[in-house]
Design an enzyme around this catalytic site. Structure first.
Site, PDB file in Angstrom:
ATOM      1  N   ASN A  57       0.878  -1.162   0.182  1.00 17.39           N
ATOM      2  CA  ASN A  57       0.137  -0.027   0.029  1.00 17.39           C
ATOM      3  C   ASN A  57       1.448   0.912  -0.151  1.00 17.39           C
ATOM      4  O   ASN A  57       1.601   1.198   0.771  1.00 17.39           O
ATOM      5  CB  ASN A  57      -0.509  -0.108   1.410  1.00 17.39           C
ATOM      6  CG  ASN A  57      -1.272   0.980   1.250  1.00 17.39           C
ATOM      7  OD1 ASN A  57      -1.506   2.319   0.451  1.00 17.39           O
ATOM      8  ND2 ASN A  57      -1.763   1.182   2.563  1.00 17.39           N
ATOM      9  N   LYS A 113       0.279   4.207  -0.516  1.00 21.15           N
ATOM     10  CA  LYS A 113      -0.623   4.865   0.141  1.00 21.15           C
ATOM     11  C   LYS A 113      -0.232   6.775  -0.511  1.00 21.15           C
ATOM     12  O   LYS A 113      -0.417   6.425  -1.856  1.00 21.15           O
ATOM     13  CB  LYS A 113       0.209   5.635   1.831  1.00 21.15           C
ATOM     14  CG  LYS A 113      -0.040   4.643   3.099  1.00 21.15           C
ATOM     15  CD  LYS A 113      -0.130   4.456   4.313  1.00 21.15           C
ATOM     16  CE  LYS A 113      -0.178   3.438   4.693  1.00 21.15           C
ATOM     17  NZ  LYS A 113      -0.361   3.393   6.096  1.00 21.15           N
ATOM     18  N   HIS A 139      -9.095   0.882   4.697  1.00 23.28           N
ATOM     19  CA  HIS A 139      -8.166   1.324   5.768  1.00 23.28           C
ATOM     20  C   HIS A 139      -8.710   1.976   6.666  1.00 23.28           C
ATOM     21  O   HIS A 139      -9.521   3.043   7.234  1.00 23.28           O
ATOM     22  CB  HIS A 139      -7.074   2.385   4.591  1.00 23.28           C
ATOM     23  CG  HIS A 139      -5.701   1.268   5.657  1.00 23.28           C
ATOM     24  ND1 HIS A 139      -5.272   2.687   6.647  1.00 23.28           N
ATOM     25  CD2 HIS A 139      -5.277   1.123   5.438  1.00 23.28           C
ATOM     26  CE1 HIS A 139      -3.584   3.304   6.550  1.00 23.28           C
ATOM     27  NE2 HIS A 139      -3.723   1.387   6.302  1.00 23.28           N
ATOM     28  N   GLU A 178      -6.560   4.467   8.115  1.00 22.84           N
ATOM     29  CA  GLU A 178      -6.228   6.200   7.793  1.00 22.84           C
ATOM     30  C   GLU A 178      -7.806   6.673   7.113  1.00 22.84           C
ATOM     31  O   GLU A 178      -8.282   7.449   7.454  1.00 22.84           O
ATOM     32  CB  GLU A 178      -5.139   5.913   7.024  1.00 22.84           C
ATOM     33  CG  GLU A 178      -4.408   5.908   8.324  1.00 22.84           C
ATOM     34  CD  GLU A 178      -2.611   4.920   7.036  1.00 22.84           C
ATOM     35  OE1 GLU A 178      -2.875   5.635   5.476  1.00 22.84           O
ATOM     36  OE2 GLU A 178      -1.579   4.861   7.560  1.00 22.84           O
ATOM     37  N   GLU A 185      -5.052  -5.098  11.113  1.00 21.67           N
ATOM     38  CA  GLU A 185      -3.818  -4.248  11.110  1.00 21.67           C
ATOM     39  C   GLU A 185      -4.688  -3.591  12.352  1.00 21.67           C
ATOM     40  O   GLU A 185      -5.315  -2.276  12.512  1.00 21.67           O
ATOM     41  CB  GLU A 185      -4.298  -2.751  10.192  1.00 21.67           C
ATOM     42  CG  GLU A 185      -4.018  -3.830   8.242  1.00 21.67           C
ATOM     43  CD  GLU A 185      -3.446  -2.567   6.953  1.00 21.67           C
ATOM     44  OE1 GLU A 185      -2.498  -2.843   7.083  1.00 21.67           O
ATOM     45  OE2 GLU A 185      -3.960  -1.940   7.594  1.00 21.67           O
ATOM     46  N   GLY A 193       2.740   2.117  10.577  1.00 23.65           N
ATOM     47  CA  GLY A 193       3.767   3.088  10.701  1.00 23.65           C
ATOM     48  C   GLY A 193       4.265   3.908  11.755  1.00 23.65           C
ATOM     49  O   GLY A 193       4.711   4.179  11.647  1.00 23.65           O
ATOM     50  N   SER A 213       3.485  -2.169  10.577  1.00 25.69           N
ATOM     51  CA  SER A 213       4.676  -2.605  10.488  1.00 25.69           C
ATOM     52  C   SER A 213       5.739  -3.872   9.986  1.00 25.69           C
ATOM     53  O   SER A 213       6.606  -3.998  10.783  1.00 25.69           O
ATOM     54  CB  SER A 213       5.696  -2.181  12.021  1.00 25.69           C
ATOM     55  OG  SER A 213       5.268  -1.082  12.387  1.00 25.69           O
TER      56      SER A 213
HETATM   57  P1  PGA Z   1       3.395   0.373   7.649  1.00 28.62           P
HETATM   58  O1  PGA Z   1       2.042   0.419   6.937  1.00 28.62           O
HETATM   59  O2  PGA Z   1       3.354  -1.077   6.955  1.00 28.62           O
HETATM   60  O3  PGA Z   1       3.472   1.416   7.169  1.00 28.62           O
HETATM   61  O4  PGA Z   1       3.118  -0.008   8.910  1.00 28.62           O
HETATM   62  C1  PGA Z   1       0.547  -0.431   6.882  1.00 28.62           C
HETATM   63  C2  PGA Z   1      -0.603  -0.143   5.949  1.00 28.62           C
HETATM   64  O5  PGA Z   1      -0.943   0.797   6.505  1.00 28.62           O
HETATM   65  O6  PGA Z   1      -0.900  -1.225   5.328  1.00 28.62           O
END
Ligand code: PGA
Length: 243
Positions: free
Chosen positions: A9, A11, A89, A91, A159, A165, A203
């Site tokens: 992803n 983003k 997601h 976010e 997640e 992140g 992560s």
């Molecule tokens: P990350 O994000 O691997 O940077 O922690 C995962 C995600 O949001 O899908």
């Protein structure tokens, strides 16, 4: 056994110059025996048409078309070359106030357009510390996953919001507990629930991927930061192939 999936992803990262990373990834994993999905920003989807990897959107609007300035429908993503779309997601849930009902509507729109929905669920740190993780997962599964979901049109991504992140990762026991719980709920509700893929996200990197993939019911990963560079994503794909 569900077919394994390594999903990246990107983003809101990536310009055309960054597509060189896909070319580098293709050199190493062009004929991988796991599925590889890249979800670039919408602006790059059609520019990815020559990659051997599956391409996905990061969100879609629930309606097919109409007066929705700035939004992109599932059909438009499919028309641009996508075969998957991420829905729900954290976010999107946080930044745009998306509810589980919104996520279910978007996922249904994805199915109607022939896309596979990668439906994201996960608890916040407060919820984990308050001991409500499995109740949160239950509510999100119930509210976000349409009744028309099946193993062909749906991937679930667990997640934990606090792991995205941050460099913080749940213990393998914690991952295993939630994935087993999700599997149980899926098999209770869907006749092909044993075949539905359940990804872990948050992560994931080369150094922890093998351990995470050793956990039962982890069928792959949804990777954010470590999917941007081929050199970082490649060891994760290799770990999945070897798992
Ligand atoms: P990350 O994000 O691997 O940077 O922690 C995962 C995600 O949001 O899908």
């Amino acid at each position: 056994m569900p077919r394994k999936l390594a999903a990246g992803n990107w983003k809101m990262n990536g310009l055309r110059a960054n597509l060189v990373e896909l070319a580098k990834l293709e050199e190493k994993h062009g004929d991988a025996d796991v599925d590889i999905l890249i979800c670039p920003p919408t602006t790059l989807i059609s520019a990815c048409e020559d990659t051997p990897f599956d391409i996905g959107g990061q969100d879609c609007y629930a309606a097919d078309s109409g007066a929705h300035t700035g939004d992109v429908s599932a059909e438009m993503l499919a028309d641009a070359g996508a075969s998957y779309v991420i829905t729900g997601h954290s976010e999107r849930r946080t930044d745009h106030g998306e509810t589980s009902a919104d996520v279910a509507a978007k996922s249904r729109a994805a199915y109607d357009a022939g896309l596979i929905a990668v439906i994201c669920i996960g608890e916040t740190l407060e919820e984990r510390e308050g001991g409500t993780t499995l109740a949160v997962i239950d509510a999100q599964l119930k509210g976000s996953v349409p009744d028309s979901a099946d193993a062909e049109n749906t991937v679930i991504a667990y997640e934990p919001v606090w792991a995205i992140g941050t460099g913080k990762v749940p213990t393998l026991t914690q991952i295993g507990e939630v994935h087993a719980h999700i599997r149980k709920r899926l098999t209770d509700r869907f006749s092909d629930g044993t075949e539905m893929r359940i990804l872990y996200g948050g992560s994931v990197k080369g150094s922890n991927a093998s351990d995470i993939f050793s956990v039962a019911d982890v069928d792959g990963a949804l990777v954010g930061g470590a999917s941007l560079k081929a050199d970082d994503f490649s060891p994760i794909i290799t770990a999945l192939e070897n798992s």
